[in-house]
Design an enzyme around this catalytic site. Structure first.
Site, PDB file in Angstrom:
ATOM      1  N   ASP A 218      -7.958  -0.335 -36.142  1.00 24.48           N
ATOM      2  CA  ASP A 218      -8.353  -0.887 -37.433  1.00 24.48           C
ATOM      3  C   ASP A 218      -9.446  -1.954 -37.409  1.00 24.48           C
ATOM      4  OD1 ASP A 218      -6.104   0.676 -37.849  1.00 24.48           O
ATOM      5  OD2 ASP A 218      -5.404  -0.542 -39.511  1.00 24.48           O
TER       6      ASP A 218
ATOM      7  N   CYS B 274      -3.737   6.521 -35.581  1.00 26.05           N
ATOM      8  CA  CYS B 274      -2.756   7.228 -36.421  1.00 26.05           C
ATOM      9  C   CYS B 274      -3.419   8.335 -37.230  1.00 26.05           C
ATOM     10  CB  CYS B 274      -2.032   6.247 -37.322  1.00 26.05           C
ATOM     11  SG  CYS B 274      -0.997   5.083 -36.401  1.00 26.05           S
TER      12      CYS B 274
ATOM     13  N   GLU C 280      -1.971  -6.998 -44.881  1.00 20.63           N
ATOM     14  CA  GLU C 280      -1.813  -5.671 -45.475  1.00 20.63           C
ATOM     15  C   GLU C 280      -0.439  -5.557 -46.128  1.00 20.63           C
ATOM     16  OE1 GLU C 280      -4.705  -2.939 -42.671  1.00 20.63           O
ATOM     17  OE2 GLU C 280      -2.543  -2.766 -42.442  1.00 20.63           O
TER      18      GLU C 280
ATOM     19  N   SER D  57      -2.876  -1.359 -46.203  1.00 22.21           N
ATOM     20  CA  SER D  57      -3.065  -0.479 -45.059  1.00 22.21           C
ATOM     21  C   SER D  57      -3.788   0.776 -45.514  1.00 22.21           C
ATOM     22  CB  SER D  57      -1.702  -0.111 -44.471  1.00 22.21           C
ATOM     23  OG  SER D  57      -1.802   1.033 -43.657  1.00 22.21           O
TER      24      SER D  57
END
EC number: 4.2.1.9
Length: 612
Positions: free
Chosen positions: A123, A196, A492, A518
């Site tokens: 991220d 992910c 988040e 998120s």
């Protein structure tokens, strides 16, 4: 002709000591004078998206050396947002982006590297390294670790589903799911190394690096486990030496990050983001990256694009059972760019690190228009279906490509998922400088929504309220003092949105916050409210029971309270100070206080602004 930066430390009588130290790292006499390429890795065993990167930096280094350069590797930190989620660890996630950018600058400038290959994935690491690349403005190529394979599970009722991390989070709070099914979901959700598997923040940013022109075709979608991904790392090592020589020996500034990632390239990247329904965090990061490079890219640009770019691709969490491996089969990012190009929504003249222009790259790599054998082979890369933490460990191929642009994973602009794109900027008295909603994840029935405010002074308080039944259908959950300054760190809000879903309120409630979401968030979740509460934003004046009106088609969000009443509340809040009404049990470290001291609001990318 620009001089090689590295010669500051490798040439001249006064650098005898520095050359001695270089020799101690393995540099030979014959190497002095070659370009020094920094291999900026981010290996860590804490993060599945980075656990497989340990040997990949040295793989790139060997290619750099074979091409005539000197390669020197170092690592940055990498925070796993999923593991840091739901507790005070999330306070550190966004500030780590600045720390990553700074650490790259420190290492590259301290040792006078000439160029760099950035090996990122998750991220905050990709945006942090992109910020550094724009700040340093030396030749740079990005190659990320790649997406995780989607999980596959057979539930107790016989259903076979594809799933990801967010499915496990939602299932955990859903009383209708049995313990046996939850255990099966948990064990299957994250089967391999990689970022992910949905269109969450990590994959969104790695896709956008293709549109910016700073990474190679396939970077955003080729699975971490697939043998074809190895070629991206090898090619990055070879190509960085080529572009470095072009800059320093041919005085070619067109290969520099600021020349490649121009205003037009940022508009291309944002158009892609809107078309693929990327994470709202991408807005924050693109604004920050642009600021580092002095690019005049603002929320107004994003707003304008959101009104004309359609949604051409829906991936988890915006739809079920579609993951990055499916986007790849349909042609990956070059295919989405190709459809935008057909609709006249791409500037074809932007340069890239691998092709003269993004238009030329699309012509070669868009499988809907090109018969290039290399492209058609690349996008056949499929999941292996075997749990592993090893990169390039399988070579499974799809039986065919997904070329259906009417009903497939990627659509044409003539047959979009929706004419409105996947992201929108809303403005109104509660968000004078704007806020962001991922429209690709919002059900059509609640694009216009009006409800009563249920105010919480922290994410923790909101989670408690949702799980204990205090939030009801028709409520607008307001979570404030979670912005860049107020958190600090702009947490988040994946747990609140996931729990709203698990309580059956995903289409019956809205959530607004000066924090962020998120990439796994969907539903009527509106974040980045600016100005934030801690900076005197109107969100700090909302009270329980106030009516909040949201109109996504008309891009508005309004607190239905008379102006004189808001003025009275503001005067009262000014006297009290802009801080949570109820004290929070939150330990804020000195490191976080430093970030909060200089953090700008979300509409400026939450970057640090130093006083003049």
């Amino acid at each position: 002709m620009p001089a090689y930066r590295s010669r500051t430390t490798t040439h001249g009588r006064n650098m005898a000591g520095a050359r001695g130290l270089w020799r101690a790292t393995g540099v030979k006499n014959s190497d002095f004078g070659k370009p020094i390429i920094a291999i900026v890795n981010s290996f860590t065993q804490f993060v599945p998206g980075h656990v497989h990167l340990k040997d990949l930096g040295q793989m790139v280094a060997r290619e750099v050396e074979a091409a005539g350069g000197i390669a020197k590797e170092f690592n940055t930190i990498a925070v796993d947002d999923g593991i840091a989620m739901g507790h005070d660890g999330m306070l550190y996630s966004l500030p780590s982006r600045e720390l990553i950018a700074d650490s790259v600058e420190y290492m590259v400038n301290a040792h006078c590297a000439d160029a760099m290959v950035c090996i990122s994935n998750c991220d905050k690491i990709t945006p942090g390294m992109l910020m550094a690349a724009m700040r340093l403005n030396i030749p740079a190529i990005f190659v990320s670790g790649g997406p995780m394979e989607a999980g596959k599970v057979t539930l107790g009722d016989g259903r076979k589903v594809s799933l990801d991390l967010v499915d496990a989070m939602v299932a955990a709070a859903d009383d209708k799911i049995s313990d046996a099914d939850l255990a099966a979901i948990e064990e299957a959700a994250c089967p391999t190394c990689g970022s992910c598997s949905g269109m969450f923040t990590a994959n969104s940013m790695n896709c956008l690096s293709e549109a910016l022109g700073l990474s190679l075709p396939g970077n955003g979608s080729t699975l971490a486990t697939h043998a074809f991904r190895k070629n991206l790392f090898l090619e990055a090592g070879r190509r960085i030496v080529e572009v470095t020589r072009r800059h320093y020996e041919q005085d070619d500034a067109s290969v520099l990050p600021r020349a490649i990632a121009s205003k037009a390239a940022f508009l291309n990247a944002m158009s892609l983001d809107i078309a693929m329904g990327g994470s709202t965090n991408t807005v924050l990061h693109l604004l920050a990256i642009a600021q580092e490079g002095g690019v005049d890219f603002t929320m107004d640009d994003i707003d304008a694009l959101s009104r004309k770019v359609p949604c051409l691709c829906k991936v988890a969490p915006n739809t079920a059972n579609v993951h990055m491996e499916d986007v790849h089969r349909a042609g990956g990012i070059m295919a989405i760019l190709g459809e935008l190009d057909r609709a006249g929504l791409i500037d074809r003249d932007c340069p890239t690190v691998h092709a003269p222009t993004i238009g030329a790259a699309i012509d070669q790599w868009d499988i809907a228009r090109s018969n290039d054998p290399q492209a058609r082979e690349l996008f056949l890369a499929a999941p292996g279906g075997v749990p592993t933490q090893v990169a390039f460990s399988q070579a499974t191929l799809w039986p065919d490509l997904d070329l259906d642009r009417e009903h497939g994973v990627i659509r044409s602009a003539k047959a979009p998922f929706s004419k409105d794109g996947g992201l929108a900027v809303l403005k109104g008295n509660v968000a004078l400088d704007g806020c962001i909603v991922k429209t690709a994840g919002v059900d059509e029935s609640i694009l216009v929504f009006s409800g009563r405010a249920k105010v919480y002074e922290s994410q923790d308080a909101a989670v408690s309220g949702i799980l204990t039944g205090k939030v009801e259908a028709g409520d607008v959950v307001v979570i404030r003092y979670e912005g860049p300054k107020g958190g600090p760190g702009m947490q988040e809000m994946l747990y609140p949105t996931s729990y709203l879903k698990s309580k059956g309120l995903g289409k019956a409630c809205a959530l607004i916050t000066d924090g962020r979401f998120s990439g796994g968030t969907s539903g009527l979740s509106i974040g980045h409210v600016s100005p934030e509460a801690a900076a005197g934003g109107t969100i700090g004046l909302v009270r329980d029971g106030d009516r909040i009106e949201i109109d996504i088609p008309n891009r508005s969000i309004r607190l239905a309270v008379p102006e004189d009443e808001l003025a009275a509340r503001r005067a009262e809040q000014d006297a009290k100070g802009w801080k949570p009404a109820q004290p929070r049990q939150r330990q804020v470290s000195a490191a976080l206080k430093v970030y909060a001291q200089f953090a700008a609001s979300a509409d400026k990318g939450a970057v640090r602004i130093l006083p003049e």
